[in-house]
Motif scaffolding. Structure first.
Motif, PDB file in Angstrom:
ATOM      1  N   SER A  65       0.738  -0.743  -0.013  1.00 46.62           N
ATOM      2  CA  SER A  65      -0.251  -0.225   0.131  1.00 46.62           C
ATOM      3  C   SER A  65       0.784   0.984  -0.399  1.00 46.62           C
ATOM      4  O   SER A  65       0.548   2.333  -0.630  1.00 46.62           O
ATOM      5  N   ALA A  66       1.899   1.476   0.897  1.00 42.77           N
ATOM      6  CA  ALA A  66       2.932   2.316   0.544  1.00 42.77           C
ATOM      7  C   ALA A  66       3.406   2.750  -0.425  1.00 42.77           C
ATOM      8  O   ALA A  66       3.598   4.042  -1.122  1.00 42.77           O
ATOM      9  N   VAL A  67       3.943   1.483  -1.281  1.00 39.07           N
ATOM     10  CA  VAL A  67       4.642   1.468  -2.455  1.00 39.07           C
ATOM     11  C   VAL A  67       3.932   2.133  -3.488  1.00 39.07           C
ATOM     12  O   VAL A  67       3.980   2.898  -4.238  1.00 39.07           O
ATOM     13  N   VAL A  68       2.653   1.353  -3.311  1.00 41.98           N
ATOM     14  CA  VAL A  68       1.369   2.226  -4.284  1.00 41.98           C
ATOM     15  C   VAL A  68       1.019   3.918  -4.717  1.00 41.98           C
ATOM     16  O   VAL A  68       1.071   4.274  -5.240  1.00 41.98           O
ATOM     17  N   ALA A  69       1.227   3.816  -3.255  1.00 43.50           N
ATOM     18  CA  ALA A  69       0.823   5.561  -2.406  1.00 43.50           C
ATOM     19  C   ALA A  69       1.467   6.401  -3.276  1.00 43.50           C
ATOM     20  O   ALA A  69       1.320   7.552  -3.407  1.00 43.50           O
ATOM     21  N   LEU A  70       2.733   5.706  -2.745  1.00 46.79           N
ATOM     22  CA  LEU A  70       4.174   6.579  -2.992  1.00 46.79           C
ATOM     23  C   LEU A  70       4.348   6.720  -4.668  1.00 46.79           C
ATOM     24  O   LEU A  70       4.983   7.647  -5.126  1.00 46.79           O
ATOM     25  N   THR A  71       4.104   5.728  -5.776  1.00 50.57           N
ATOM     26  CA  THR A  71       4.428   5.714  -7.116  1.00 50.57           C
ATOM     27  C   THR A  71       3.412   6.130  -7.941  1.00 50.57           C
ATOM     28  O   THR A  71       3.420   6.857  -8.842  1.00 50.57           O
ATOM     29  N   THR A  72       2.179   5.376  -7.438  1.00 45.65           N
ATOM     30  CA  THR A  72       0.935   5.476  -8.443  1.00 45.65           C
ATOM     31  C   THR A  72       0.066   7.005  -7.716  1.00 45.65           C
ATOM     32  O   THR A  72      -1.124   7.017  -8.112  1.00 45.65           O
ATOM     33  N   GLY A  73       0.346   7.566  -6.713  1.00 46.98           N
ATOM     34  CA  GLY A  73      -0.582   7.967  -5.897  1.00 46.98           C
ATOM     35  C   GLY A  73      -0.938   9.649  -6.655  1.00 46.98           C
ATOM     36  O   GLY A  73      -2.338  10.204  -6.786  1.00 46.98           O
ATOM     37  N   LYS A  74       0.060   9.808  -7.300  1.00 45.44           N
ATOM     38  CA  LYS A  74      -0.295  11.399  -7.732  1.00 45.44           C
ATOM     39  C   LYS A  74      -1.194  11.234  -9.115  1.00 45.44           C
ATOM     40  O   LYS A  74      -2.140  12.053  -9.140  1.00 45.44           O
ATOM     41  N   GLU A  75      -0.985  10.667  -9.907  1.00 41.50           N
ATOM     42  CA  GLU A  75      -1.642  10.193 -11.065  1.00 41.50           C
ATOM     43  C   GLU A  75      -3.074   9.803 -10.192  1.00 41.50           C
ATOM     44  O   GLU A  75      -4.478   9.804 -11.104  1.00 41.50           O
ATOM     45  N   SER A  76      -3.376   8.657  -9.300  1.00 41.35           N
ATOM     46  CA  SER A  76      -4.623   8.091  -9.411  1.00 41.35           C
ATOM     47  C   SER A  76      -5.682   9.528  -8.085  1.00 41.35           C
ATOM     48  O   SER A  76      -6.194   9.693  -9.153  1.00 41.35           O
ATOM     49  N   LEU A  77      -4.721  10.528  -8.021  1.00 48.03           N
ATOM     50  CA  LEU A  77      -5.319  11.253  -7.612  1.00 48.03           C
ATOM     51  C   LEU A  77      -5.839  12.150  -8.244  1.00 48.03           C
ATOM     52  O   LEU A  77      -7.164  13.191  -8.450  1.00 48.03           O
ATOM     53  N   ARG A  78      -5.000  12.567  -9.582  1.00 47.63           N
ATOM     54  CA  ARG A  78      -5.603  13.675 -10.437  1.00 47.63           C
ATOM     55  C   ARG A  78      -6.660  13.133 -10.788  1.00 47.63           C
ATOM     56  O   ARG A  78      -7.651  14.201 -11.518  1.00 47.63           O
ATOM     57  N   ALA A  79      -6.450  11.662 -11.025  1.00 45.82           N
ATOM     58  CA  ALA A  79      -7.695  11.081 -12.112  1.00 45.82           C
ATOM     59  C   ALA A  79      -9.125  11.068 -11.250  1.00 45.82           C
ATOM     60  O   ALA A  79      -9.846  11.838 -11.881  1.00 45.82           O
ATOM     61  N   TYR A  80      -8.564  11.222  -9.923  1.00 47.51           N
ATOM     62  CA  TYR A  80      -9.741  11.163  -9.349  1.00 47.51           C
ATOM     63  C   TYR A  80     -10.400  12.799  -8.898  1.00 47.51           C
ATOM     64  O   TYR A  80     -12.196  12.837  -9.553  1.00 47.51           O
TER      65      TYR A  80
END
Length: 186
Positions: free
Chosen positions: A48-63
């Protein structure tokens, strides 16, 4: 000290102990289930930490883009600096959660050996830490910034719940008391 004869066909072994010392009790299956659950929770927390740190910004932007386009129907330019500011602010919070997940994973793995040995203090501490992990897992599931983070939140929530339930079962308590009697000699 174990004495084993390594000749073929010799299937006996003999253990020698000092007089009066009893054999350590075998860990109950419930403790094995709790151990597996805690390892699963620690791995899920790290993922969860790795996913949040690596793809978090893109996921937040899409959200955020999806919210602006469909929910609010505002007609605002979603590619502007306002969206960047919001995403950067939300990513800071997501980074903090990722670092807390790393803390939980390290703490759970560090307490695993004392739990396996039946230490009551480790079960109490891991229960308290588990409450925090369950609430964070519930939050990750409810936020659904990323479906993967939501699934990992469910694994953390359920794994911690099962582990906390199983390491307080009567068989584990008997095991912890027997190990304590063996250590203290009473």
């Amino acid at each position: 000290m174990s004495i084993h004869n390594s000749f073929p066909g010799n299937d006996f072994s003999q253990e020698t102990r000092p007089a009066g010392q009893i054999a350590p009790p075998a860990p109950p299956k419930a403790l094995l289930v709790a151990t597996v659950c805690i390892v699963l929770v620690a791995v899920s927390a790290l993922l969860s930490a790795v996913v949040a740190l690596t793809t978090g910004k893109e996921s937040l932007r899409a959200y955020a883009q999806g919210l602006l386009d469909s929910e609010l129907n505002s007609g605002l330019d979603s590619s502007g600096t306002l969206l960047d500011i919001v995403v950067d602010e939300a990513f800071g919070a997501l980074q903090t959660r990722a670092y807390v997940w790393i803390f939980f994973a390290v703490a759970f793995l560090a307490l695993l050996l004392p739990i396996r040995k039946g230490s009551t203090w480790a079960r109490v501490l891991l229960t308290l830490l588990g409450l925090g992990a369950m609430f964070m897992g519930l939050r990750d599931t409810a936020d659904m910034v990323s479906p993967l983070l939501g699934m990992l939140g469910i694994v953390i929530l359920l794994g911690t719940l099962v582990a906390a339930f199983t390491w307080w079962l009567p068989s584990v308590n008997r095991y912890a008391k027997a190990r304590k009697r063996m250590r203290t000699g009473r």
